[in-house]
Design a protein around this motif. Structure first.
Motif, short mmCIF file in Angstrom:
data_model
loop_
_atom_site.label_atom_id
_atom_site.label_comp_id
_atom_site.label_asym_id
_atom_site.label_seq_id
_atom_site.Cartn_x
_atom_site.Cartn_y
_atom_site.Cartn_z
N TYR A 1 0.82 -1.20 0.00
CA TYR A 1 0.00 0.00 0.00
C TYR A 1 0.86 1.26 0.00
O TYR A 1 1.96 1.27 0.53
N ARG A 2 0.29 2.33 -0.55
CA ARG A 2 0.85 3.66 -0.35
C ARG A 2 0.07 4.29 0.80
O ARG A 2 -1.16 4.41 0.74
N LEU A 3 0.77 4.69 1.84
CA LEU A 3 0.14 5.17 3.06
C LEU A 3 0.20 6.69 3.16
O LEU A 3 1.18 7.31 2.74
N SER A 4 -0.85 7.28 3.71
CA SER A 4 -0.82 8.71 4.03
C SER A 4 -1.63 8.95 5.30
O SER A 4 -2.69 8.36 5.48
N GLN B 1 -4.96 6.68 5.28
CA GLN B 1 -5.44 6.19 3.99
C GLN B 1 -4.47 5.16 3.43
O GLN B 1 -3.26 5.34 3.47
N LEU B 2 -5.02 4.06 2.88
CA LEU B 2 -4.23 3.01 2.27
C LEU B 2 -4.67 2.86 0.81
O LEU B 2 -5.85 2.61 0.53
N LEU B 3 -3.71 3.00 -0.10
CA LEU B 3 -3.97 2.84 -1.53
C LEU B 3 -3.18 1.64 -2.04
O LEU B 3 -1.95 1.61 -1.92
N PRO B 4 -3.85 0.64 -2.62
CA PRO B 4 -3.15 -0.55 -3.11
C PRO B 4 -2.15 -0.21 -4.20
O PRO B 4 -2.41 0.65 -5.06
N ARG C 1 -9.50 2.22 -2.37
CA ARG C 1 -8.84 2.81 -1.20
C ARG C 1 -9.53 2.35 0.09
O ARG C 1 -10.67 1.92 0.09
N ILE C 2 -8.79 2.51 1.18
CA ILE C 2 -9.29 2.26 2.53
C ILE C 2 -8.99 3.51 3.35
O ILE C 2 -7.87 4.02 3.32
N ARG C 3 -9.99 4.00 4.07
CA ARG C 3 -9.79 5.16 4.94
C ARG C 3 -10.20 4.79 6.36
O ARG C 3 -11.34 4.40 6.60
N GLN D 1 -14.60 0.31 -3.39
CA GLN D 1 -14.21 -0.64 -4.42
C GLN D 1 -13.94 0.09 -5.73
O GLN D 1 -14.40 1.20 -5.96
N ALA D 2 -13.23 -0.58 -6.62
CA ALA D 2 -12.93 -0.01 -7.93
C ALA D 2 -14.19 0.21 -8.75
O ALA D 2 -14.23 1.11 -9.60
N ASP D 3 -15.23 -0.59 -8.51
CA ASP D 3 -16.48 -0.44 -9.27
C ASP D 3 -17.42 0.59 -8.67
O ASP D 3 -18.53 0.79 -9.16
#
Length: 205
Positions: A144-147, A158-161, A172-174, A189-191
């Motif tokens: 993940y890319r974390l911020s 925030q976590l971005l795959p 994303r996950i917040r 979700q992406a959808d």
């Protein structure tokens, strides 16, 4: 007699349930000392102190094909280093346990057992969530890319795959928190479908 089945495909809602199961358990692990020098590493150091946690949850899923959101509630449990459990009580009882390299799902009289090594993307996904609970920044940044935004009083992680196959499912996950508690977890979700879990800390027995 209960039957055990091995899943050959990974339903999309399973990824969401796993997400809800594991990410939500971060609510118990932040101590006041974590906010002395507030940054991502300070948060990770605080997470690493947690050995077990328990919480109640209400999970609301927003699905484009449905007119109304779908709500479930129950209990969450985490035991270091790698055991995660989600017990859904309403609307129907269901149990999901991730223990080591195995996922076990129980619905009524049916049991489903999945070996994570057969699903590399899922294994990496769960490994990243375990990294959050363990405060393992290296494991998280592998997937993940974390911020981290806000302050100790009100913050959002925030976590971005990073992996394209994971991006095809999760956008994303917040994780939002106030002081030393996680208050909500939002998954997109992406959808475009999404899930919002609200969490209340419970005392361990």
């Amino acid at each position: 007699m209960m039957r055990t089945r091995r899943l050959r495909g990974l339903p999309k809602r399973l990824a969401f349930t796993l997400l809800a199961l594991t990410t939500g358990l971060t609510l118990t692990v932040l101590s006041p000392a974590a906010f002395a020098a507030w940054d991502l590493q300070q948060l990770m150091d605080s997470l690493a102190q947690n050995k077990s946690s328990r919480a109640t949850f209400v999970d609301t899923k927003y699905i484009a094909l449905l007119d109304k959101p779908v709500e479930s509630s129950g209990e969450l449990f985490y035991t270091a280093p790698d055991r995660l459990e989600k017990r859904t009580l309403k609307p129907k009882p269901e149990s999901m346990v991730v223990n080591g390299g195995e996922l076990l799902i129980e619905r009524g009289r049916q049991k489903y057992r999945l070996q994570l090594q057969a699903y590399p993307e899922l294994a990496a996904f769960i490994g990243s969530i375990r990294g959050t609970l363990a405060g393992d920044r290296t494991a998280l940044e592998r997937n993940y890319r974390l911020s981290l935004d806000g302050t100790a009083e009100r913050w959002t992680l925030q976590l971005l795959p990073l992996d394209q196959k994971m991006q095809a499912v999760i956008q994303r996950i917040r994780i939002a928190g106030v002081r030393d508690q996680v208050r909500s977890i939002e998954t997109t979700q992406a959808d475009g479908d999404s899930s919002l879990m609200t969490i209340e800390k419970s005392a361990l027995p």
